[in-house]
Structure formats: C-alpha cells, structure tokens
Design a protein around this motif. Structure first.
Motif, PDB file in Angstrom:
ATOM      1  N   GLY A 238      -1.833 -27.314   2.531  1.00 41.20           N
ATOM      2  CA  GLY A 238      -2.833 -26.743   1.284  1.00 41.20           C
ATOM      3  C   GLY A 238      -4.086 -26.177   1.764  1.00 41.20           C
ATOM      4  N   ALA A 239      -4.987 -27.061   2.318  1.00 40.90           N
ATOM      5  CA  ALA A 239      -5.950 -26.848   2.579  1.00 40.90           C
ATOM      6  C   ALA A 239      -6.542 -25.750   3.208  1.00 40.90           C
ATOM      7  N   ARG A 240      -5.246 -24.896   4.336  1.00 41.80           N
ATOM      8  CA  ARG A 240      -5.486 -24.115   5.163  1.00 41.80           C
ATOM      9  C   ARG A 240      -5.208 -23.035   4.124  1.00 41.80           C
ATOM     10  N   THR A 241      -4.607 -23.095   2.718  1.00 39.93           N
ATOM     11  CA  THR A 241      -4.838 -22.071   2.362  1.00 39.93           C
ATOM     12  C   THR A 241      -5.593 -21.671   1.599  1.00 39.93           C
ATOM     13  N   ALA A 242      -6.308 -23.491   0.759  1.00 39.68           N
ATOM     14  CA  ALA A 242      -7.151 -22.888  -0.076  1.00 39.68           C
ATOM     15  C   ALA A 242      -8.151 -22.060   0.285  1.00 39.68           C
ATOM     16  N   LEU A 243      -8.890 -22.655   2.181  1.00 39.66           N
ATOM     17  CA  LEU A 243      -9.977 -22.222   2.708  1.00 39.66           C
ATOM     18  C   LEU A 243     -10.013 -20.887   3.113  1.00 39.66           C
ATOM     19  N   LEU A 244      -8.453 -20.234   3.737  1.00 38.75           N
ATOM     20  CA  LEU A 244      -8.142 -18.765   3.776  1.00 38.75           C
ATOM     21  C   LEU A 244      -8.422 -18.235   3.007  1.00 38.75           C
ATOM     22  N   VAL A 245      -7.975 -18.248   1.444  1.00 35.77           N
ATOM     23  CA  VAL A 245      -8.407 -17.490   0.163  1.00 35.77           C
ATOM     24  C   VAL A 245     -10.086 -17.470  -0.295  1.00 35.77           C
ATOM     25  N   GLY A 246     -10.311 -18.742   0.182  1.00 33.88           N
ATOM     26  CA  GLY A 246     -11.932 -19.188  -0.485  1.00 33.88           C
ATOM     27  C   GLY A 246     -12.992 -18.307   0.893  1.00 33.88           C
ATOM     28  N   PHE A 247     -12.589 -18.215   1.873  1.00 33.71           N
ATOM     29  CA  PHE A 247     -13.460 -17.352   3.169  1.00 33.71           C
ATOM     30  C   PHE A 247     -12.788 -16.245   2.773  1.00 33.71           C
ATOM     31  N   ALA A 248     -11.296 -16.440   3.210  1.00 35.68           N
ATOM     32  CA  ALA A 248     -11.321 -14.685   3.137  1.00 35.68           C
ATOM     33  C   ALA A 248     -11.610 -14.027   2.160  1.00 35.68           C
ATOM     34  N   ALA A 249     -11.264 -14.409   0.751  1.00 41.49           N
ATOM     35  CA  ALA A 249     -11.541 -13.847  -0.821  1.00 41.49           C
ATOM     36  C   ALA A 249     -13.362 -13.385  -0.230  1.00 41.49           C
ATOM     37  N   SER A 250     -14.025 -15.064  -0.137  1.00 39.33           N
ATOM     38  CA  SER A 250     -16.252 -14.466  -0.569  1.00 39.33           C
ATOM     39  C   SER A 250     -16.439 -13.176   0.302  1.00 39.33           C
ATOM     40  N   LEU A 251     -15.417 -13.525   1.986  1.00 37.58           N
ATOM     41  CA  LEU A 251     -16.571 -13.040   2.987  1.00 37.58           C
ATOM     42  C   LEU A 251     -16.336 -11.388   3.162  1.00 37.58           C
ATOM     43  N   VAL A 252     -14.876 -11.286   2.735  1.00 35.31           N
ATOM     44  CA  VAL A 252     -14.282  -9.772   2.019  1.00 35.31           C
ATOM     45  C   VAL A 252     -15.114  -9.451   1.046  1.00 35.31           C
ATOM     46  N   GLY A 253     -15.625  -9.831  -0.073  1.00 44.22           N
ATOM     47  CA  GLY A 253     -15.817  -9.635  -0.922  1.00 44.22           C
ATOM     48  C   GLY A 253     -17.732  -9.625  -0.833  1.00 44.22           C
ATOM     49  N   ALA A 254     -18.281 -10.496  -0.341  1.00 41.54           N
ATOM     50  CA  ALA A 254     -19.717 -10.805   0.300  1.00 41.54           C
ATOM     51  C   ALA A 254     -20.165  -9.115   1.152  1.00 41.54           C
ATOM     52  N   THR A 255     -19.580  -9.051   1.778  1.00 44.21           N
ATOM     53  CA  THR A 255     -19.384  -7.892   2.694  1.00 44.21           C
ATOM     54  C   THR A 255     -19.346  -6.104   2.455  1.00 44.21           C
ATOM     55  N   ILE A 256     -17.876  -6.425   1.889  1.00 44.71           N
ATOM     56  CA  ILE A 256     -17.819  -4.990   0.867  1.00 44.71           C
ATOM     57  C   ILE A 256     -18.973  -5.295  -0.525  1.00 44.71           C
ATOM     58  N   GLY A 257     -19.423  -6.210  -0.887  1.00 43.90           N
ATOM     59  CA  GLY A 257     -19.997  -5.646  -1.832  1.00 43.90           C
ATOM     60  C   GLY A 257     -22.273  -5.756  -0.971  1.00 43.90           C
ATOM     61  N   GLY A 258     -22.272  -6.163   0.242  1.00 48.52           N
ATOM     62  CA  GLY A 258     -23.710  -6.290   0.484  1.00 48.52           C
ATOM     63  C   GLY A 258     -23.826  -4.790   0.901  1.00 48.52           C
ATOM     64  N   ILE A 259     -22.451  -4.359   1.649  1.00 51.46           N
ATOM     65  CA  ILE A 259     -22.425  -3.046   2.454  1.00 51.46           C
ATOM     66  C   ILE A 259     -22.677  -1.846   1.185  1.00 51.46           C
ATOM     67  N   VAL A 260     -22.211  -2.275  -0.219  1.00 56.64           N
ATOM     68  CA  VAL A 260     -22.684  -1.071  -0.835  1.00 56.64           C
ATOM     69  C   VAL A 260     -23.727  -1.391  -1.636  1.00 56.64           C
TER      70      VAL A 260
END
Lengths: 543, 285, 317
Positions: free
Chosen positions: B81-103
C-alpha cells in the motif's frame, strides 16, 4: 378421544375437539414465551437508500417499498408468513375460468381510503390501467410483465375482471406484485402524476411526513379494514446509507431492524452487542450475482474460454468462505436453491464449475484455455459497480479464482450510472451483474438470458453479452407454455444446461442470503426470500 | 567533488542542524520509500492472495498485522500500500505542482489578458473545496488509480498556480528581466533563466505541502468508493467498507492502514514545514 | 471606501455567471444517465420507449443550449429548478440540509477558535519551549489524521464505553436544543480538531511574524506588561491572516464534509452532493456547486470587510 367417532360427524364433538386442541396448544405455547400481540408503540427501522418518487408503479427500488408500502394495499398479496402462497388483500376471493383466461376478483366492501372515501372496483381498474396501459407521459416500468392482459373490467362496484389474451400459469403471482399499489381512481384521472409526490391509500398506516435524507413517518390508520390491525401506533423509517452507521443504530437501540438484509459481520456485531436482546432470521434470497461475458470481444466469443472461466470458480469453497463476510452463500443454478424450481444438488454438480473437485476442474479449465489458444497470463477487464456489498467481495473472490488458472484480471469499478451505460454499450470484457426479483417463476428468472434480438424482431435490452442463441429462445417459449409442472421443470433444466454448461454465455457466481438481525422486541415478522414483500400490517413490538 | 554538489551539501548540513525534526521526517520518508520499493522482498505474503483458511486472524507470529476479511496478510498489504500511497502522493502533487507552476509563471510573465483570464479561472476553481472538485473530476473520469491521480492533481493546480504566480510576479518587474527583454531575448530564455529559478522555492514548498494532502484525499475518495479499486493494496481502500464494518471484530484491519496514513502524512507535513521555513518563510501553506 | 465595496459586490455577479456556465458544462460531461439509473438499476426489464418518455419528461431530450437557457433564466429569481431525482424544488431540498451544515460549521468554528487562539499565541510567545513543541505536534497531527477516521474512532468509543450513540435524525436547535447538540457535538469535535490545527498553525506563525516587528520590540523595550503588548498590538495585527484562514475553512465546511457526514449519518450538504453525483441528478449537482461557490465568494467578501475593520492601515480609496 371419544372412541371411534370421527369428530367431524357430530358438530358438538367437533367444537369440543377444537376447544381442547386450542387449550392444549395455548398451554403448550404460553410458557414458551409466545405473547399476545401488543397494540401500541412506534417501530423505528432503517432504510439503506432513498426513494426517488412515491409512485411504486414507476419505481424499482425497495427504498420505496419499505417506508411507503404500509400506506397501501394490493389486490392480492404473497402471504408474509408463508411465501409463495397468494392470499387475499383488497380482493376477498377470486375465481379463474376453466380455460385460464378470465380472472374474476371479488372486492371487499367497506374499505375506506385515508381521505374517508370508499374503495370500489373502479379504483382497482384505474390502478391496473395505469400499470398495464399507461397513457401519455405516465411511466410504468412493469408494463412488459402484463402483455398477456387484454382488458381490465369493473362490471360492478365489487367485481374486477382481468381478461387475458392467453393462458398464463403465473398470472396470480403477477397480480400479487408488491409494486401494484391500489390508488384512488378520481385522483389518477385528474392527475396521473399526483401519486409521484403524494401518498393516499387504504393501507394500515397513514402518511405523516417525509424529511428527505432523514426520515419517513407513518401513523396508525384507525379505520383500517382489518379489525385490530395494525398493532403499531406508528412507524418511523430512518434513512441511513453507511453500513457501519446502520449497525450502530441497531446496537444503540435507536432502531430495531433493517428489512433489506445485513451482512454477516453486521449481524455478528449486532448479536455481540445486544446478546439475548437480538434475534437473527435468515433465508435464501431471490437475488444473485452473475458474470456476463461480452461475446463480441475475443476470446470471449469462444465457448471453451467461457467454460474455462466458470470451471475455475470454486463455488462450494467460496460459498463457505464468502458467506462469513458477505451476504452471499447458496450455490445454485438459474433458479433459487431452496426455491420451488431449484435444481437438486446432485444434478447441479454435473454442470461446469459446480463439481466438488476443484483441482480437477481447474486442470480441465487450463486444458480448455490451451485449446482456445489463450496464453498464460492473459489479461482482461472485469467491470463492476461501486457497491460495497456484495459486489466488491464477489469481484475480489473472482479475480483470485481466475488468477489460479493463470489469468490476470483488471478490476474496473464504476459508479452505477456509468456501469449500466458500459453494460448497455457492450463496453466491457466481463461484467459482474445481478438479478433481484420478488418471486421464483422461471418466466421472470430466465427472460434476461434470451437472445439480444428475438425471433419476432424485438430487442432484449438486458442481454448485455450480445449473443444470439435460438435454442435458448425456443426452450424459453416451450417452458412458458408447458402446463404440466414436471414437464416444465425438465425444459427449464435443458435451458439451464444449455446456458451454464454448453454455451456458458453467462455464469452464476453465488446466490444471496438474506440476514435480518433484529431486536427481540420485534414480533410478527418473518423473513422471506424477497425484500420487496415487506408490509407492516401484522408487525408488533413488545416493551 | 564538484563545487555545485558541495554547495548543496553545505545547505543540507545546515538544514539538518537547524531543522532536526524536518530532517528526521525526511529520513522517515526515505525509509518509507525504501519499504515501498522493497515491498516484494519484504512482504511475507502475496498481498492479493485470498486465504479462506485464515480470515480475520489476529496479529501473531505468522501475520504480524493480522489478516483481513479475505485472509490476506495486512502487513503485506500495508507494505504494498505504501507504493500506492507514494505513487498517488508524488504523482498527483508533482503533476499538480508542475502544471500549476507552469501556468503561474506563464500568467505572471505574459500578464495582461492572459493573466486576467487565468486568474479568473483559478479564482473560480478555488471557490470549490478540493474534495468537491476532486469528486466532480472523478465522476467525470471514473475511479481507478490513474484517474484518481489526475483528479487530485487537477484540483491542486489553481491553488499552486496562485502561489507561484505571486512569486513570479515579484521577479517580473526586476531590472534584469527588463534588461533581458530590452536586448530582445526570447520568451522561453527569459522565463527559464530568470523566472524559473525564482519560483523553485515556492514550487518545492507547495509540492511537499500537497503530498500529504494527496494521500489524505486518496483515503477520503476511496472511503466513498470512488478511489483506488480492489484488489490493489491501498491504505485508503483498506480503511473503507469492511475495515469499518469489522472494526470491533478485527480492529487491526483498520488500525494499521490508519496509522500508516497518519504517520506518512505527518512526515510529509513536518518536512514540508521545515522546507518552507528554510526556503521561503513568507509562504503560508 | 463605500464605492470600493459596491464595486466588489457588483463584481461578484459576473464571477458567479462564469461559475454557472462552467458548472453547467462540467455537469453535462459526467458520464451516466439519471434515467437509466432510476429505471434499470433495480435489475428489472424496461423498454426503450419508457426510457425515452422519461428523458422527455425530465427535459433531457431538449438541445443543450435550451436546457442552459432554461436554467439560467431561473437564476435571477433564485429559482434553481427542480431535482431530477425527487421532482422537488432544488432550493427546498438544499434549504432542508443547509440548516444542519451551517450549524455544524458554526460549532466547529467555535471549537476551533477556542482551541487555536490560546494555543497558537502561547506557542508563539514561548517559541522553542516545550509548550511550543506540544502545540506543534498536536497541530501537525491534526492535519495528518483523516477526520472521518477520527469520527469512526469517536463513535466506537461512545458505543463501547457508554452503549450510547448520538440521535439518528436532526432536530432543529430551537425545537429541542439538547437533542440537537447531542447529535452535532461529535462531528463538530472530529472536524473541529483538524480545523483548529490549521488555525493554530496560522495563529502561531502570524504571531511570530508580528512579534519580530519593530513596534512590538519597541513596546517591549518600553516595559509595558507583556500581556498588554501581545494582546493590544501583536494580536490585532496577527489576526488578519488568521481571520482569512477561519473564513476559508468555514466556507469549506458548507458542503466540504462529504466523508464525515457519511460516518455520522448527517443529513447535510456534503451528503446531498455525494448522493446527487451518484444519482446523476444534474440539476441538483448544478445547484449545489453554485451554492458552494457562492458561499466561498461571499465569505471572501466578508473577510475583506473584516480586514478593513481590523487593520486601519488597509485603505481602499
């Protein structure tokens, strides 16, 4: 008792015999705690979903039956204590013509609606006309179940006649449908949508209020036509969707019962807390989970592959295990185990996937996979609906079973809306499906598996698998018209073997089990095989 | 050792000295990542294997965290489950922060109408609580791990965009950006050479801050049956349904994933706080 | 000043209009069909013509632009249409739940503020001491614990220790204050903890910032009693960001408690939203999203008013 004289011969002896028997029964039963029904008290029960409109002719959810059915009566009904016997409700008696196409019902006199007006055969006719021949933009979802009806007539205030186009062995049960509430003719004529937002019937309880999202309240109908009924002063249906919250409500004594069915852990939880204060009633359930294969997708078009999928499922082992955690259990074929049409176990075990030797079945499954050219590690999607109980459990079980013959299954869970849309559009490989109904008749239970396009050109919208199988269509018609009960069962068995063993268009996983844990204060209630058949007329509570 | 690395090493040493709690949280996260990565080595059982012989087994020597309703080993599922949590956590915040940052950078750099439109849209999106936004997006996309990441990431975008834009705006008017413009430098060159370095700090801070949020959101959505699907081992999913229903009979089913969530989010939040203090104390998250 | 506020008020109208447009489009993109859900999900057989008739009755067969015009033309009259699921007016359906959600939000805010202000101030004033550490740990943990999880534990605690649970249905405060409070205090506690964690952190950091400013240091040097300095000068200025956080959290609580309301079986806006999504009740989803956005925008406006009141330095010419 009195020598060799049969009591029936002399009236006075008969009376004595009845009195003595009654006394004996009373003496035997009284110390065992059988109580006199108590009048009074308010029953609080849980309803786990909420009704859209109030009109049972157009809705399909038990969430309407449980809170609102006590406001109404039916023409005839299933005996709440003795399913599937049909007993009088608003009709006090009925006759069936020798050719089986004319049903004449005698309507009770002196039944009053909650507004004080008297019920006549006109009200029955108007209600059934709304169900069978809806006009304009009126929706009747069960219209299709009454295609055999040519006309409903009300020749005099206490007589209703149904004229059928052809003989239908299960018509009386059709009329006992818990959805066919009797409304007032004047109201329907004025506004056929009135009953969608209002309540006005002849039932044991009058409507008080409904607070959406919260509760529904009914109060005793003092003028109810059954003398001494109902026992309850009133009832309060509380809407609780969350499973844990439901259990909490019963454990804390705030609600006495939930009438749909609890899961085994919910039951155990209630029993552990209430101890001797809890009674558990269990019954087979007229609901089941099936898996539909999309025969338009490869390799699901190959009967060998589908058969392998069925063979891989350890139904007997799964029944034992899953029945501890989910409200599934009984292993059965097309018709409910324990029901009047059930396939006996010895015969059932001959069908693919129903054998007791799971190792042998899986070996055969692997052989079939190889023959069908399906490689080890083949991947497919299993569509499911995001309902916890029992769908999630059934799917986890299936995925693990199929893993054991080397298949990799992706669980695609969707909300009910998109799930139905995907099923209908054929947008799936395999889908967990379900059936639920109010009686065991094969006509009703088998109709879903007919070809997607029927010989007469009509479309079977419930065949999500998209297959055409004329043998099934032929066998269905044959059983439907067979009067001889034994012969009919033989044809039904052929249908079952064709569907589950030869073609394996769809498979049955497990049937459901209805578990009702309730407070010992609740009396006069007996669990039956359908959660659509509840009414509160004879229920009482002790204090 | 190249000079660049040495500079970062010094920074790291100072961070550890000044923010021991943050450093501890960082180590905890590294440990967690290792656990997740090595789950297939460490987990004593297959996290998916049903074993109807040992349903609801209490924690003991064989199953340290007990087993669940399907006889699945809870420890193995928590590890995977740690894999899922880290995957969701990192992927979501990375994608969110990157898109948010670029915009955000784009809005700040181009200004004018572009900025105005982006700001209006961000304002509107922010007027919905994150969970409502995520719920609506999941309803559109459907559930499942990938869609869940997309839904969470998208609902983060406007919030991150606002912060990054504010930081980028402050550099925009500086003399060296104006100078670069005056000599006719290309847009992307100005943006990458001058603006991006200046928004790195808020970007990183937002990234860490939203990591914990993403894991909590995953738990909430899974609780509602709209998140990760069975039989994928995921903490939020393990908390939902059966775990709650069986909480009196088999409390370990709910306790361990619950603790795992709390512990992980705690670590990310503490690290995020320390990073913020170290990098950009003016930011409030 | 007055002109500025009027301007801000008027600006809310176009914002809400754009919100309405976006919501309308968003809702139509959600896959799944309320008619199928309502008629087929029971597992019974329904003919295609019945489904078509029902679609027509709900107005779903009209062109999209027509549906949009219908919806928008009702808005100026605060007419949100009728629910496709229950056929009752949306405004009525929402009003029924709003009372509970509003009261829960107010109670949670009270709990959060009562906890957060003293704790946050104490932590800032005694920065680096054990007080600070305890407060920080409490608040970071509050942010990390899912509140629905806390709610489950709370109910479990009540049930196993007192064999008692909060009432099942909502009673308005003025009808029966005791029943009302007994039901709502528990979710308010579960939610209030997280809420107070957010507020405590903000109070602490805002106080720290203000305490370092020159005028506070000067006041300190002048030897006034420490308490007077803190309360009179620092707190007043530190309140600005704190008020913002309180306001935004408050707006979040109206409709944002989708999971907690499930756990406590509360008939609030959040539960209604989850139900509406599950039922694909388009008109209801539209109405709720619009409500949530409006609450947020209004709260933001109120925060601005408070700014003016709290900080004389902020001026809007």
């Amino acid at each position: 008792m009195h020598g060799s004289h049969a009591p029936g011969r002399r009236p006075e002896l008969r009376i004595v015999a009845v009195l003595v028997t009654g006394l004996l029964l009373w003496l035997l039963s009284a110390p065992l705690g059988a109580q006199q029904p108590r009048t009074g008290g308010t029953l609080t029960f849980i309803v786990s979903a909420e009704p859209p409109s109030f009109d049972a002719h157009r809705e399909v959810t038990f969430a309407l039956i449980h809170p609102a059915r006590p406001h109404y009566n039916l023409l005839v009904k299933f005996d709440p204590l003795n399913y599937p016997k049909v007993v009088p409700d608003l009709a006090e008696s009925w006759t069936i013509s020798p050719d089986g196409t004319t049903y004449t019902f005698k309507i009770r006199r002196g039944v009053r609606f909650h507004d004080g007006s008297v019920l006549t055969s006109r009200d029955i006719k108007a209600s059934y006309d709304k169900i069978i021949f809806p006009k304009g933009d009126v929706i009747s979802v069960r219209q299709g179940a009454y295609t055999m009806v040519a006309a409903v007539e009300a020749p005099d205030p206490t007589t209703v006649v149904f004229r059928l186009k052809w003989k239908s062995p299960s018509f009386l049960q059709d009329v006992a449908s818990p959805w066919n509430w009797i409304y007032k003719a004047d109201i329907i004529e004025k506004d056929p949508h009135w009953y969608e937002r209002n309540i006005m019937g002849t039932g044991p309880f009058k409507f008080v209020e409904y607070v959406r999202g919260s509760h529904w309240v009914g109060v005793r109908n003092e003028d109810y036509w059954v003398k001494g009924r109902p026992y309850l002063d009133g009832y309060r249906a509380v809407f609780i969707g969350n499973a844990a919250a439901q259990v909490n409500a019963i454990k804390s004594g705030q609600a006495l019962v939930e009438f749909r069915g609890f899961s085994p852990p919910q039951r155990d939880d209630v029993v552990r807390t209430l101890g001797s204060g809890a009674t558990v009633q269990e019954s087979g359930w007229l609901c089941n989970n099936t898996v539909v294969f999309n025969s338009r997708h490869r390799p699901f078009d190959d009967a060998r592959f589908r058969k392998a999928l069925s063979l891989a499922i350890d139904r007997w082992g799964g029944s034992t295990a899953l029945s501890q955690i989910a409200f599934v259990g009984p292993v059965g074929g097309l018709l409910r185990p324990e029901g009047p049409f059930a396939t006996p176990p010895a015969e059932l075990e001959k069908l693919a996937g129903y054998g007791r030797d799971i190792a042998a079945a899986r070996a055969e499954a692997k052989k079939l996979l190889a023959e069908a050219g399906v490689p080890e590690g083949f991947e497919f999607n299993l569509l499911n609906r995001n309902v916890e109980m029992p769908y999630r459990y059934v799917a986890v079980f299936l995925i693990d079973q199929w893993r054991q013959i080397g298949l990799k299954v992706n669980h695609v869970v969707k909300e009910t809306g998109p799930y139905l849309a995907d099923e209908r559009a054929g947008n799936f490989d395999a889908a967990v499906d379900f059936n639920c109904d109010f009686y065991d008749d094969p006509d009703l239970q088998l109709v879903k598996f007919l070809s997607v396009e029927l010989p007469n050109g009509s479309v079977n919208g419930l065949n999500y698998g998209g297959y055409i199988d004329r043998t099934l269509d032929r066998l269905y018609d044959e059983q439907s018209r067979t009067e001889d009960a034994t012969r009919r069962i033989t044809v039904v068995r052929q249908y079952e073997k064709r569907l589950l063993d030869e073609k394996v268009w769809q498979i049955y996983v497990l049937w459901w089990k209805r578990i009702i844990p309730h407070s010992t204060k609740l009396h006069g209630y007996k669990v039956g095989p359908s959660h659509y058949l509840e009414d509160l007329q004879d229920v009482w509570i002790s204090e | 050792m190249p000079r660049v690395y040495r500079r970062q090493r010094i920074w790291l040493a100072r961070f550890v000295r000044r923010y021991p709690l943050g450093a501890a949280a960082g180590i905890a996260i590294l440990g967690l990542t290792a656990l997740a990565g090595l789950a297939n080595q460490l987990a004593p059982y297959d996290p998916l294997a049903n074993d109807f012989g040992t349903m609801f087994a209490a924690p003991d020597a064989r199953h340290w965290f007990g087993t669940d309703a399907f006889g699945r080993d809870v420890l193995s599922r928590v590890l995977y489950g740690a894999r899922t949590a880290l995957l969701v956590g990192f992927a979501a915040s990375l994608v969110g922060a990157t898109i948010g940052g670029i915009v955000g950078v784009a809005a700040a750099y181009f200004g004018g109408t572009t900025d105005l439109i982006i700001q209006r849209l961000a304002d509107i999106m922010i007027s919905f609580p994150i969970i409502i936004l995520a719920l609506a997006i999941v309803a559109i996309l459907g559930s499942g791990t990938f869609n869940l990441i997309a839904a969470i990431a998208l609902s983060f975008v406007p919030r991150i965009e606002l912060v990054v834009r504010a930081s980028a705006l402050s550099v925009r008017e500086t003399t060296y950006v104006e100078a670069a413009r005056a000599i006719g430098a290309r847009h992307w060159r100005i943006v990458f050479r001058h603006m991006v370095p200046n928004v790195t700090a808020p970007y990183l801070v937002m990234l860490t801050a939203f990591l914990g949020q993403a894991i909590l959101l995953e738990a909430s959505l899974s609780f509602l049956g709209l998140g990760v699907n069975e039989p994928t081992p995921a903490w939020g999913l393990m908390l939902s349904g059966a775990a709650v229903e069986f909480v009196q009979r088999a409390p370990w089913m709910a306790v361990f994933p619950g603790l795992a969530i709390t512990f992980t989010v705690l670590a990310f939040n503490v690290l995020g706080d320390s990073l913020r203090d170290a990098l950009d104390p003016r930011l409030r998250t | 000043m007055a002109r500025y506020l009027t301007h801000r008020l008027l600006l809310m109208i176009p914002t809400l209009l754009v919100v309405a447009v976006i919501i309308f489009v968003l809702v139509r993109v959600i896959p799944g069909d309320i008619v199928e859900l309502r008629l087929v999900s029971g597992g019974s057989f329904v003919t295609a013509s019945v489904i078509e008739a029902e679609r027509a009755r709900l107005g779903l067969n009209k062109p999209i632009w027509r549906q949009f015009v219908d919806w928008m033309s009702g808005l100026p009259r605060f007419d949100l249409g009728t629910s496709m699921w229950t056929a009752a007016p949306i405004a009525k359906e929402i009003a029924l739940r709003f009372q509970l959600s509003l009261q829960l939000a107010i109670m949670s805010t009270l709990i959060a503020v009562t906890l957060a202000l003293p704790l946050g101030i104490a932590a800032a004033v005694r920065r680096g001491t054990w007080v600070d550490h305890v407060v920080q740990i409490l608040s970071v943990a509050g942010l990390a614990t899912p509140s629905f999880w806390l709610g489950i534990l709370l109910l479990l605690f009540l049930l196993s220790n007192f064999h008692w649970l909060p009432p099942l249905t909502f009673t308005p405060l003025w009808v029966n204050p005791k029943a009302n409070l007994l039901q709502l205090i528990w979710p308010a506690l579960a939610v209030g903890y997280r809420y107070s964690a957010v507020t405590t952190r903000m109070t602490r950091s805002a106080m720290l910032e203000v305490l370092q400013e020159d005028y506070v240091r000067t006041a300190w040097a002048k030897g006034l009693a420490q308490r007077v300095i803190v309360i009179r000068h620092a707190l007043r200025n530190a309140m600005l960001p704190v008020v913002t956080v309180i306001g935004l959290e408050f707006a979040f609580l109206i409709g944002g408690l989708v999971v907690t309301e499930q756990v406590f079986n509360l008939n609030g806006i959040g539960k209604l939203f989850v139900d509406a999504i599950a039922r694909r009740d388009y008109t209801m989803i539209q109405g709720l999203l619009l409500l949530v956005a409006t609450v947020y925008i209004v709260v933001n406006f109120l925060i601005e008013l408070l700014y003016v009141w709290l900080d004389p330095r902020v001026s809007y010419g």
